[in-house]
Design an enzyme around this catalytic site. Structure first.
Site, PDB file in Angstrom:
ATOM      1  N   GLU A  52       0.871  -1.180   0.000  1.00  0.00           N
ATOM      2  CA  GLU A  52       0.000   0.000   0.000  1.00  0.00           C
ATOM      3  C   GLU A  52       0.903   1.224   0.000  1.00  0.00           C
ATOM      4  OE1 GLU A  52      -2.727   0.419   3.305  1.00  0.00           O
ATOM      5  OE2 GLU A  52      -3.825   1.945   2.180  1.00  0.00           O
ATOM      6  N   CYS A 243      -6.607   0.952   2.896  1.00  0.00           N
ATOM      7  CA  CYS A 243      -7.563   2.069   2.878  1.00  0.00           C
ATOM      8  C   CYS A 243      -7.442   2.907   1.616  1.00  0.00           C
ATOM      9  CB  CYS A 243      -7.350   2.945   4.103  1.00  0.00           C
ATOM     10  SG  CYS A 243      -7.705   2.117   5.650  1.00  0.00           S
ATOM     11  N   ASN A 377     -12.058  -3.529   0.541  1.00  0.00           N
ATOM     12  CA  ASN A 377     -10.926  -3.710   1.464  1.00  0.00           C
ATOM     13  C   ASN A 377     -11.435  -4.185   2.818  1.00  0.00           C
ATOM     14  OD1 ASN A 377      -8.352  -3.515   2.724  1.00  0.00           O
ATOM     15  ND2 ASN A 377      -8.853  -1.478   3.431  1.00  0.00           N
ATOM     16  N   GLU A 378     -11.681  -3.260   3.724  1.00  0.00           N
ATOM     17  CA  GLU A 378     -12.132  -3.643   5.076  1.00  0.00           C
ATOM     18  C   GLU A 378     -13.587  -3.252   5.234  1.00  0.00           C
ATOM     19  OE1 GLU A 378      -9.496  -1.672   7.788  1.00  0.00           O
ATOM     20  OE2 GLU A 378      -8.216  -3.432   7.971  1.00  0.00           O
TER      21      GLU A 378
HETATM   22  O1  AHR Z   1      -2.085  -1.495   6.747  1.00  0.00           O
HETATM   23  C1  AHR Z   1      -2.560  -0.258   7.147  1.00  0.00           C
HETATM   24  C2  AHR Z   1      -4.080  -0.171   7.106  1.00  0.00           C
HETATM   25  O2  AHR Z   1      -4.648  -1.058   8.013  1.00  0.00           O
HETATM   26  C3  AHR Z   1      -4.698  -0.551   5.803  1.00  0.00           C
HETATM   27  O3  AHR Z   1      -4.725   0.490   4.915  1.00  0.00           O
HETATM   28  C4  AHR Z   1      -6.092  -0.936   6.185  1.00  0.00           C
HETATM   29  O4  AHR Z   1      -6.645  -1.901   5.335  1.00  0.00           O
HETATM   30  C5  AHR Z   1      -5.946  -1.400   7.602  1.00  0.00           C
HETATM   31  O5  AHR Z   1      -6.861  -0.777   8.432  1.00  0.00           O
END
Ligand code: AHR
Length: 655
Positions: A52, A243, A377-378
């Site tokens: 990321e 994120c 993602n989450e």
């Molecule tokens: O790895 C950091 C963050 O942690 C990522 O962006 C997210 O997916 C998680 O909350």
């Protein structure tokens, strides 16, 4: 010698207090490994990477561009630049329509120079004797040419090298120069001066790259950072987040179509880690997208990892937005779904297809053979499955072989997690992404987590995890707890098909989140103890699980021990992994049923360190690293003495 004594003294003191397991000193522990029948296959994807653009992992990190705000598109147009003399920003008749701004430099007089200086990302890292490739796009405002002086300037303001570039003509053209640095300097600068009276010069996309990049590709990736990825031999590569995929608002979400084609025309996006943490703000954090989806697929191929792109599911970051007004309505999802379908075409489509042609034009006519895609993602709650479902329907209809990864949200347990899993089963997601950033106790207590999972259901992608100790350091303690936990991932390879530590990279001067797997500054790379644990698992992953028990139960913390074993049916090797998290030496007798008679040669890898907070640093990058030795084992039954607080891997070779 003095250091060694200090370490030994420290060992005595620290080990007594930090490891939670006591007792069983001198007790004989027997571990049975059944090598007669290989168990579940280990998926080639089991040990992976998660990338990321956080902690300046892309711009200022893996993407080797040395100039910050090269296109003058940051909200504060000259951020990253010092300007002096007659300097202004314009956007009429631009060179690049999606990054329209450019800078205009006009000669003032001999005493007051006009020019610009860029300080890179916490300085520009230069290495002695290495070449740097400078380029810009320029035009003049009138007939007269404009002579520019391009200089590499040291931290202490010495001119290290300089080249003249003459901008001629009123049409945009690319200009290039090569500059060699005579010195190593982590915080150099690039200076551009207007040398003589003439017309004004319009400049855009001012760029400086090391000539030496990964595979020496111009405009490429930082070689040492890629090497640190390649050395893990990852089986999977998740990208671009995190994120970042979601965006704080739906408009700032990651859009892969903005990341392909000529880099100059990839529209800049603000990086959501610019402002996420009030205590670690980076107002100069943007995404140039120079490391985009083509570069990602190519890198995956080159390091031998299956790509796992993650796409936005029509939702912005739920952590940031407490209601749903930032999300795309279900009935309006078509462009998002089209993005997912088009990405598969970009990766795998024939060169005659629209997106396959772009891939080919960018230099890769052969398909990338994409097999997996993650949607969301989450995400959590009802908003997610109602959006995921139409993606699944469309992907299954068009690309039935693509395996789809869904999310179980940001927590590894609880109401939302259970609901997420229930929905993923209903929607028949192929894999479910689980995330856990948890303390050491959690990792040790969860070593048996996947022993209870249903092998018939969707498979597990442990897509983001890291052990977070109170100090948040990449300490030996964190790595040891991860290793103990990872024996549970390996033992359950029938269920766990993919995993990735997170986040991957962090710049020492520019991080927002820690711990991270790999740290770096402008010149150096530091691999953490967790990196070595990942590497030990990944480079000795074997092909099949071997049942490994003590008293007929898997070793999931009894006497502080955590163990798993695999075999490689191609080489005939048996690979034993065992973490001793206790403060005592543990004598364990392994009985290998169906193993060969000895003597057998083996390699032993030992990762240990005297103190729980021990880490690798720029000053001591090799403080905590595995030690390798060749040993001889007596055969089907042998006793090993396991150092306190240690992780060990034994690779037993067939005769
Ligand atoms: O790895 C950091 C963050 O942690 C990522 O962006 C997210 O997916 C998680 O909350």
């Amino acid at each position: 010698m003095k250091n060694t004594m200090m370490r030994i003294l420290r060992t005595g003191m620290i080990l007594l207090v930090w490891f939670p397991f006591f007792g069983a000193f001198g007790q004989e522990i027997t571990i049975d490994v059944d090598a007669r029948k290989p168990g579940a296959p280990i998926q080639p994807t089991i040990w992976g990477l998660f990338f990321e653009d956080i902690n300046f992992g892309a711009d200022g990190g893996l993407y080797a561009e040395l100039i910050k705000n090269r296109s003058f598109e940051f909200d504060n147009r000259l951020m990253g630049w010092e300007s002096f003399g007659e300097v202004s920003i314009h956007e009429d008749n631009p060179c690049f329509d999606r990054n329209p701004r450019y800078v205009r430099l006009s000669y003032t007089n001999e005493l007051n120079a006009t020019g610009l200086e860029n300080r890179g990302f916490s300085g520009i890292g230069l290495k002695a004797g290495e070449k740097y490739l400078f380029s810009l796009y320029g035009r003049t405002s009138g007939e007269a040419p404009v002579v520019l002086l391009v200089q590499l300037v040291s931290r202490s303001n010495d001119i290290l090298n300089a080249k003249e570039i003459t901008i001629t003509g009123q049409e945009w053209q690319k200009y290039e120069a090569e500059l060699t640095s005579p010195v190593t300097d982590a915080q150099a600068r690039l200076r551009i001066l207007v040398k003589a009276r003439g017309s004004s010069a319009d400049l855009d996309h001012i760029s400086l790259f090391p000539a030496k990049t990964w595979k020496n590709r111009p405009g490429g990736l930082r070689e040492d950072l890629v090497q640190a990825l390649a050395d893990i031999k990852p089986g999977l590569f998740r990208f671009p987040g995190g994120c970042i995929v979601e965006g704080t608002t739906i408009d700032t979400r990651y859009q892969w179509k903005n990341t392909v084609g000529p880099v100059e025309n990839r529209p800049l996006n603000i990086n959501r880690w610019n402002y996420t943490f009030a205590h670690r703000r980076f107002p100069d954090y943007y995404q140039s997208l120079g490391l985009g989806f083509y570069e990602y697929f190519l890198l995956s191929e080159e390091i031998g990892a299956e790509p796992l792109p993650v796409l936005n599911c029509g939702m912005s970051c739920q952590f940031e937005n407490n209601d749903d007004h930032q999300h795309c309505k279900v009935e309006n999802l078509e462009p998002y779904i089209r993005d997912a379908l088009d990405l598969v075409e970009f990766a795998n489509g024939p060169v005659t297809s629209h997106w396959g042609k772009l891939r080919s034009d960018m230099g890769h006519p052969a398909p990338f053979n994409l097999k997996y895609i993650a949607i969301g993602n989450e995400q959590w709650g009802e908003l997610y499955p109602e959006r995921l479902e139409p993606f699944i329907d469309a992907l299954r209809a068009r690309y039935p072989d693509i395996r789809i990864v869904g999310s179980s949200g940001p927590y590894p347990d609880g109401k939302e997690f259970d609901y997420g899993w229930q929905e993923m089963r209903r929607l028949k997601a192929d894999l479910v992404d689980e995330h856990y950033y948890r303390p050491p106790e959690w990792f040790l207590a969860n070593a048996a987590r996947y022993d209870r999972y249903d092998p018939q259901g969707p498979k597990v992608f442990a897509g983001e995890y890291a052990c977070h100790t109170p100090s948040r350091k990449n300490s030996f303690e964190a790595a040891l707890c991860e290793a103990a936990f990872m024996t549970g991932l390996e033992r359950n390879a029938a269920v766990v098909h993919m995993t990735a530590y997170a986040p991957l990279f962090a710049h020492y001067d520019n991080w927002q989140w820690r711990p991270d797997l790999i740290w770096f500054d402008n010149l150096n790379v530091v691999k953490t103890p967790s990196w070595y644990v990942q590497q030990l698992f990944s480079t000795r992953k074997g092909t099949h699980v071997l049942t490994t028990t003590s008293g007929e139960k898997p070793l999931t913390g009894q006497n502080g021990l955590y163990a798993s074993s695999v075999t490689d049916i191609k080489t005939g090797e048996i690979i034993l992994k065992i973490a001793n998290t206790s403060p005592e030496t543990r004598n364990v007798t392994y009985r290998i049923r169906g193993g060969e008679k000895g003597p057998l040669t083996a390699e032993r890898y030992l990762l240990t360190s005297p103190g729980k907070e021990d880490e690798n640093t720029l000053a001591e990058p090799l403080n905590v690293v595995p030690r390798k030795e060749e040993i001889t084992l007596t055969g089907q039954e042998f006793t090993l003495s396991l150092e306190p607080a240690s992780f060990q891997v034994f690779v037993i070779h067939p005769k």
